[in-house]
Design a protein around this motif. Structure first.
Motif, PDB file in Angstrom:
ATOM      1  N   THR A 215      -5.846   5.573   5.309  1.00  0.00           N
ATOM      2  CA  THR A 215      -4.911   4.212   5.106  1.00  0.00           C
ATOM      3  C   THR A 215      -3.923   4.058   6.380  1.00  0.00           C
ATOM      4  N   CYS A 216      -3.711   2.769   6.704  1.00  0.00           N
ATOM      5  CA  CYS A 216      -2.843   2.579   7.657  1.00  0.00           C
ATOM      6  C   CYS A 216      -1.462   2.827   7.446  1.00  0.00           C
ATOM      7  N   PRO A 217      -0.399   3.483   8.102  1.00  0.00           N
ATOM      8  CA  PRO A 217       0.814   3.953   7.551  1.00  0.00           C
ATOM      9  C   PRO A 217       1.645   2.735   7.916  1.00  0.00           C
ATOM     10  N   ALA A 218       1.192   1.669   8.831  1.00  0.00           N
ATOM     11  CA  ALA A 218       2.205   0.501   8.990  1.00  0.00           C
ATOM     12  C   ALA A 218       1.752  -0.536   8.136  1.00  0.00           C
ATOM     13  N   CYS A 219       0.564  -0.894   7.703  1.00  0.00           N
ATOM     14  CA  CYS A 219       0.306  -2.096   6.865  1.00  0.00           C
ATOM     15  C   CYS A 219      -0.460  -1.547   5.433  1.00  0.00           C
ATOM     16  N   GLY A 220      -0.912  -0.457   5.426  1.00  0.00           N
ATOM     17  CA  GLY A 220      -1.491  -0.132   4.071  1.00  0.00           C
ATOM     18  C   GLY A 220      -2.887  -0.394   3.794  1.00  0.00           C
TER      19      GLY A 220
ATOM     20  N   ALA B  78      -6.301   3.473  14.918  1.00  0.00           N
ATOM     21  CA  ALA B  78      -6.153   2.001  15.558  1.00  0.00           C
ATOM     22  C   ALA B  78      -6.531   1.015  14.317  1.00  0.00           C
ATOM     23  N   CYS B  79      -5.445   0.430  13.938  1.00  0.00           N
ATOM     24  CA  CYS B  79      -5.629  -0.454  12.880  1.00  0.00           C
ATOM     25  C   CYS B  79      -6.081  -1.823  13.184  1.00  0.00           C
ATOM     26  N   PRO B  80      -7.077  -2.293  12.507  1.00  0.00           N
ATOM     27  CA  PRO B  80      -7.818  -3.742  13.226  1.00  0.00           C
ATOM     28  C   PRO B  80      -6.893  -4.774  12.491  1.00  0.00           C
ATOM     29  N   ALA B  81      -6.268  -4.590  11.396  1.00  0.00           N
ATOM     30  CA  ALA B  81      -5.365  -5.624  11.031  1.00  0.00           C
ATOM     31  C   ALA B  81      -4.249  -5.757  11.417  1.00  0.00           C
ATOM     32  N   CYS B  82      -3.398  -4.447  11.851  1.00  0.00           N
ATOM     33  CA  CYS B  82      -1.854  -4.577  12.242  1.00  0.00           C
ATOM     34  C   CYS B  82      -1.934  -4.247  13.933  1.00  0.00           C
ATOM     35  N   GLY B  83      -2.834  -3.326  14.314  1.00  0.00           N
ATOM     36  CA  GLY B  83      -2.915  -3.110  15.550  1.00  0.00           C
ATOM     37  C   GLY B  83      -2.136  -1.748  15.588  1.00  0.00           C
TER      38      GLY B  83
HETATM   39 ZN   LIG Z   1      -2.236  -1.502   9.812  1.00  0.00          ZN
END
Ligand SMILES: [Zn+2]
Length: 421
Positions: free
Chosen positions: A348-353, A366-371
């Protein structure tokens, strides 16, 4: 009132070592005689002797055979009690079936673990040094023995065990303390179990902290493996084999001590720093199962098993979590287990979920959604921290499963005594 065990290492003189050896032999003989008596009573009369029966016998035995008066009477009762406990466990296993019953065995002098004393002052007296560092043990028929070690806190001395291991004598004291003195910290963290490092912490100030693998433990593990290989090469029954076996058992002991010391220090430091610790909901069973995994679903700790972490994680997670829990309870630190199956911290991305499966070899997030970028373990730790913080902030939602020290997780047997001579 809380009971604790503290271990001191004893440094008997040559004469005292002989006297201790005589006591050990006398307790071993008593144990074996009492075991034989129980077997006899069953064979001849189909009677199951009780602890009380054997205590009565002990009184007449002491009157008739002077060699049994070498040892203190209430100490001998404790040895009889130990045999009784072995029998009760045996009967329980028989009743439970399924399990292998394992009848109590006669013990050789080498395998005999030691003997204990009940009330402080009855045949023994321990005088701790300043701040309970080191001390002196006065033992009936032996004299005053020097003891080294350190208790974390003072208490009333209740009972003790004299433990004989690999030619060394240890004193395990049971003390009763009124209050537990431990101060919790004020920060919060999420803790992820290490693959490359022991653990990764996500801090509530946005930072990250890595608890490295203990080098000393890794070094001790390496030396042990080397000694084990050397032992395997030795011819059976040879003198050098005996020496090699001694070396292996010495290194085993050192590894266990160093591992325990590391786990104690690490858990104490965490509790001292944090008011809240969120970590994976993992039982020991879980851990072993996930460590193996299978081809389709490799366990989370496959790499850990293969690498440096192996020697620590092999036995440690259960022990470490138990230490962390009871120390957290003592300090008033909140220990929160995160439902990892539901939350999937490592995916899970800690920044955007956003949830996306990451293969185990991928060490970065490295989150493809929020970077958002972070280390894999750091991101997982942060997801757990975020979840726990949200639980604490809105108590109306699903309650965080806050684990309290249960009765069966008692403080470990030793308080990281200083084993150095
Ligand atoms: Zn993210």
């Amino acid at each position: 009132m809380e009971r604790r065990k503290i271990t001191y290492r004893l440094y008997p003189s040559k004469g005292q070592t002989e006297a201790l050896g005589m006591l050990l032999r006398s307790h071993q003989q008593l144990y074996n005689a009492a075991l034989e008596q129980r077997i006899d009573a069953w064979r001849r009369r189909r009677v199951s002797l009780s602890y009380q029966d054997q205590c009565k016998e002990l009184t007449s035995l002491r009157a008739e055979c002077p060699e049994f008066t070498v040892a203190n009477c209430s100490s001998q009762q404790r040895t009889l009690r130990r045999l009784d406990i072995a029998f009760q466990a045996f009967f329980r296993r028989v009743a439970a079936r399924g399990e292998r019953a394992g009848f109590p065995r006669f013990k050789s002098l080498d395998a005999f673990p030691g003997f204990g004393f009940k009330s402080h002052g009855d045949g023994w007296r321990f005088t701790p040094g300043a701040d309970w560092k080191h001390g002196r043990l006065r033992l009936q028929g032996v004299g005053t023995i020097k003891a080294r070690g350190q208790a974390r806190q003072a208490g009333e001395i209740k009972s003790c065990e004299m433990l004989h291991r690999d030619g060394q004598w240890l004193l395990s004291l049971t003390i009763e303390c009124a209050t537990i003195e431990r101060q919790g910290g004020c920060a919060a963290c999420g803790l992820d179990w290490g693959v490359e490092s022991f653990a990764t912490l996500a801090l509530d100030d946005g930072g990250e902290h890595i608890v490295a693998n203990p080098r000393r433990v890794a070094k001790a593990a390496k030396e042990l493996r080397k000694a084990q290989r050397a032992l395997a090469r030795k011819r059976r029954g040879g003198k050098t084999r005996q020496r090699a076996r001694k070396a292996v058992s010495r290194l085993h002991r050192r590894l266990a001590n160093q591992r325990k010391e590391f786990l104690h220090q690490t858990s104490a430091a965490l509790v001292a720093r944090f008011a809240m610790i969120a970590t994976e909901d993992l039982s020991i069973r879980n851990m072993t199962a996930s460590a193996k995994g299978n081809a389709a679903q490799p366990g989370k700790n496959v790499r850990a098993k293969a690498g440096l972490n192996r020697e620590i994680l092999d036995t440690a997670p259960g022990a470490f979590l138990a230490m962390l829990r009871y120390k957290a309870t003592e300090a008033g630190t909140e220990y929160i287990e995160v439902p990892t199956r539901k939350l999937k911290p490592s995916q899970t991305c800690p920044a955007c979920g956003r949830v996306e499966k990451k293969p185990l070899r991928q060490r970065h997030h490295a989150c493809p959604a929020c970077g958002h970028t972070a280390s894999r373990d750091g991101a997982a730790a942060r997801v757990m921290l975020n979840w726990a913080m949200a639980q604490l902030a809105s108590p109306g939602r699903e309650p965080a499963r806050q684990v309290e020290t249960s009765a069966d997780i008692s403080p470990p047997a030793t308080e990281t005594p200083s084993m150095a001579a």
